[in-house]
Scaffold this active site. Structure first.
Site, PDB file in Angstrom:
ATOM      1  CE  LYS A   1      -1.861   2.953   2.293  1.00 17.58           C
ATOM      2  NZ  LYS A   1      -1.618   4.408   2.101  1.00 17.58           N
TER       3      LYS A   1
ATOM      4  CD  GLU B   1      13.099   0.181  10.336  1.00 17.68           C
ATOM      5  OE1 GLU B   1      13.518   1.185  10.955  1.00 17.68           O
ATOM      6  OE2 GLU B   1      13.684  -0.911  10.336  1.00 17.68           O
TER       7      GLU B   1
ATOM      8  CB  CYS C   1      12.853   8.293  10.268  1.00 19.53           C
ATOM      9  SG  CYS C   1      12.884   7.219   8.874  1.00 19.53           S
TER      10      CYS C   1
ATOM     11  CD  GLU D   1      10.320  11.767  12.724  1.00 20.40           C
ATOM     12  OE1 GLU D   1       9.184  11.263  12.779  1.00 20.40           O
ATOM     13  OE2 GLU D   1      11.316  11.158  12.295  1.00 20.40           O
TER      14      GLU D   1
HETATM   15  P1  ADP Z   1       2.511  10.567   7.691  1.00 18.24           P
HETATM   16  O1  ADP Z   1       1.028  10.748   7.470  1.00 18.24           O
HETATM   17  O2  ADP Z   1       3.065  11.382   8.764  1.00 18.24           O
HETATM   18  O3  ADP Z   1       3.285  10.610   6.441  1.00 18.24           O
HETATM   19  P2  ADP Z   1       1.761   7.902   8.404  1.00 18.24           P
HETATM   20  O4  ADP Z   1       2.370   6.980   9.390  1.00 18.24           O
HETATM   21  O5  ADP Z   1       0.385   8.399   8.704  1.00 18.24           O
HETATM   22  O6  ADP Z   1       2.764   9.091   8.237  1.00 18.24           O
HETATM   23  O7  ADP Z   1       1.761   7.244   6.967  1.00 18.24           O
HETATM   24  C1  ADP Z   1       2.619   6.207   6.544  1.00 18.24           C
HETATM   25  C2  ADP Z   1       1.821   5.185   5.770  1.00 18.24           C
HETATM   26  O8  ADP Z   1       0.846   4.598   6.642  1.00 18.24           O
HETATM   27  C3  ADP Z   1       1.029   5.741   4.591  1.00 18.24           C
HETATM   28  O9  ADP Z   1       1.062   4.800   3.536  1.00 18.24           O
HETATM   29  C4  ADP Z   1      -0.357   5.872   5.157  1.00 18.24           C
HETATM   30  O10 ADP Z   1      -1.370   5.832   4.180  1.00 18.24           O
HETATM   31  C5  ADP Z   1      -0.427   4.652   6.036  1.00 18.24           C
HETATM   32  N1  ADP Z   1      -1.468   4.718   7.091  1.00 18.24           N
HETATM   33  C6  ADP Z   1      -1.904   5.806   7.752  1.00 18.24           C
HETATM   34  N2  ADP Z   1      -2.865   5.480   8.643  1.00 18.24           N
HETATM   35  C7  ADP Z   1      -3.049   4.141   8.543  1.00 18.24           C
HETATM   36  C8  ADP Z   1      -3.915   3.195   9.192  1.00 18.24           C
HETATM   37  N3  ADP Z   1      -4.780   3.563  10.118  1.00 18.24           N
HETATM   38  N4  ADP Z   1      -3.819   1.894   8.831  1.00 18.24           N
HETATM   39  C9  ADP Z   1      -2.925   1.505   7.901  1.00 18.24           C
HETATM   40  N5  ADP Z   1      -2.109   2.340   7.249  1.00 18.24           N
HETATM   41  C10 ADP Z   1      -2.154   3.645   7.556  1.00 18.24           C
END
Ligand code: ADP
Ligand code: MG
Length: 497
Positions: free
Chosen positions: A189, A263, A298, A399
């Site tokens: 994803k 990570e 990061c 961060e």
């Molecule tokens: P940021 O939004 O700060 O870039 P995230 O940790 O939210 O960092 O995003 C990293 C990845 O995790 C993206 O691919 C995002 O779509 C996905 N993501 C965000 N929320 C969820 C969730 N509840 N379940 C699964 N994947 C998620």
């Protein structure tokens, strides 16, 4: 001439072609719900593509394809899988420039200093892991002379990989290459902000690998990532992203009792002792803060503890060095520093800069905003070097993921290490000194998964990379990462009497 007008490979055309597509079971397909979202070029805010907004039905289709592909993929001899994964790497090498331009377009990362570097590592990661296939070894256990007892490493099954936008191709490669070589099939994803270059990487892999062995969806976290984590046929999640999302994923994975690799963030300290080579340390800070990536890493050296005897000279030299860097069109060869990835991140970074000033820090702004009127709406932020921040400031504790660092005075190694370790994070750390004993003490006492002395290298194939504390669980990029995180061990006892 600016590449805004005439990019050699026309990444905009490629972006349009990649619109509205997942790659499932070896074919491009539109999202079942018919929804899309805009992909923007953060330097100009032009919409460059419409990405497919995946939902549960798309996840079901992708996981079903990965499950169907499992039996024949895992049945291949390990070296055959390795050869195919390495062949993906060789094909990707031939598309490096195109991938670099595409990732620069969607993320705003400068082509010369960042995007090309990423494209190089991507190909290398596939070639590296392809060569490790015959290391998927088990053990012989001296249990009983009449019973041949061995352990066998087997694939987990279907692996779900959820990736972020900052180095999307590289982070995807370090997840899917080992997963595939180990005999798993994969559903990725991608991140909302950067769905295109990773989709193109998968399209190139699709020339080599059988249908269904890997699949990629784009979409939002809760709507697309959520169903992937929760899917009963997904046996492992490997994730890179924020601590907050990592915890949500970890809880969902606990419901199914499946393993996760996480990570997460960092607030990586850099310690410069009084016997350090000042020039080298300043260069190390330029790389370490990731000024050319707008600090969107990061591992960014976002806290720099400099001995009081060097502090002022260090700040002056660092500012002068960053002043010499060119901020501008990410696709232009002259550009050192591109843009922040999105409006949300842009606002967040500016908020931290305001906060640091309110906390009493002095914000030295370096470099210059681009003058080109076509870039006037872009998410450009002048790099900021803070001095004299209280350790309690959110700019020291949290961060930022932006071109912001803080240079703090220290008077001893003990003080530096105490401050460096006073963090919820434990991803990376560096120490700069000409004394071996000081170096070794730093290595031993710094709470981080990745410690370097007198250098600030980024993630390298063959070196285990991963954090402790709230920076995550597990390692990536190495042989151990493949063995520990993408295989399960089976014990077999063969009675020979
Ligand atoms: P940021 O939004 O700060 O870039 P995230 O940790 O939210 O960092 O995003 C990293 C990845 O995790 C993206 O691919 C995002 O779509 C996905 N993501 C965000 N929320 C969820 C969730 N509840 N379940 C699964 N994947 C998620
Ligand atoms: Mg998010």
């Amino acid at each position: 001439m600016s590449t805004l007008d005439t990019p050699a490979l026309d990444p905009r055309k490629l972006a349009r072609r990649l619109s509205n597509k997942h790659l499932i079971d070896g074919s491009f397909v539109a999202p079942q719900g018919g929804k899309t979202f805009d992909v923007i070029h953060p330097a100009t805010l032009e919409v460059v593509a419409q990405a497919a907004a995946g939902e549960a039905a798309d996840v079901d289709a992708a996981v079903a394809a990965a499950k169907r592909a499992q039996a024949s993929w895992r049945a291949l001899p390990a070296r055959e899988r390795g050869k195919l994964v390495a062949e993906c790497g060789r094909r990707l090498e031939g598309h490096k420039e195109e991938l670099a331009q595409l990732v620069a377009l969607e993320t705003g990362k400068a082509l010369r200093t960042e995007s090309r570097v990423e494209a190089n590592v991507v190909a290398d990661a596939f070639i590296f892991y392809g060569g490790l296939a015959s290391e998927l070894k088990g053990e012989h256990v001296p249990f009983h002379p009449d019973m041949l007892t061995v352990t066998i490493r087997e694939p987990i099954g279907v692996v779900g990989a959820i990736i972020p936008w900052n180095v999307p191709m590289m982070l995807m490669a370090f997840k899917i290459a080992p997963a595939l070589v180990a005999g798993n099939t994969v559903v990725v994803k991608s991140a909302e902000e950067a769905p295109l270059a990773v989709l193109r990487v998968c399209e190139i892999m699709n020339e080599v690998l059988p249908p269904g062995v890997f699949n990629i969806l784009s979409g939002f976290g809760p709507e697309c990532g959520g169903p992937l984590v929760a899917h009963p046929d997904v046996g492992k999640i490997t994730f890179t992203g924020s601590v907050e999302t990592g915890k949500i994923i970890s809880r969902a994975a606990a419901e199914k009792l499946i393993p996760v690799t996480l990570e997460l963030g960092g607030k990586s300290p850099m310690i410069v002792m009084d016997d350090a080579d000042l020039e080298r340390a300043v260069e190390g800070a330029v790389t370490g803060v990731r000024f050319t990536r707008q600090g969107q890493s990061c591992t960014a050296a976002s806290r720099i503890y400099v001995h009081e005897s060097l502090h002022d000279r260090f700040v002056e030299a660092l500012k002068a060095r960053v002043d010499g860097m060119v901020m501008g069109d990410p696709l232009d060869e002259a550009t050192d520093i591109g843009t922040i990835v999105s409006e949300q991140q842009y606002e967040k970074v500016l908020g931290y800069i305001t906060q640091g000033q309110a906390d009493g820090g002095t914000a030295l702004e370096a470099s210059r905003l681009p003058e080109d009127s076509r870039l006037s709406k872009g998410y450009f932020v002048r790099p900021v070097i803070f001095t004299d921040l209280p350790e309690t400031s959110r700019c020291i504790q949290e961060e930022i993921f932006g071109p912001v660092t803080a240079v703090q005075r220290i008077s001893s190694l003990d003080e530096a290490i105490e401050k460096a370790n006073d963090s919820v994070y434990g991803l990376a750390a560096t120490i700069w000194t000409s004394n071996l004993k000081t170096a070794m003490e730093g290595v031993r006492r710094l709470e981080a998964g990745f410690v370097q002395v007198n250098q600030n290298l980024v993630v390298q194939p063959n070196l285990s990379y991963g954090g402790i504390k709230q920076s995550g669980l597990g390692k990536e990029a190495s042989l151990e990462a493949m063995l520990e995180h993408f295989t399960v061990k089976k014990t077999a006892i063969i009675n020979m009497t």
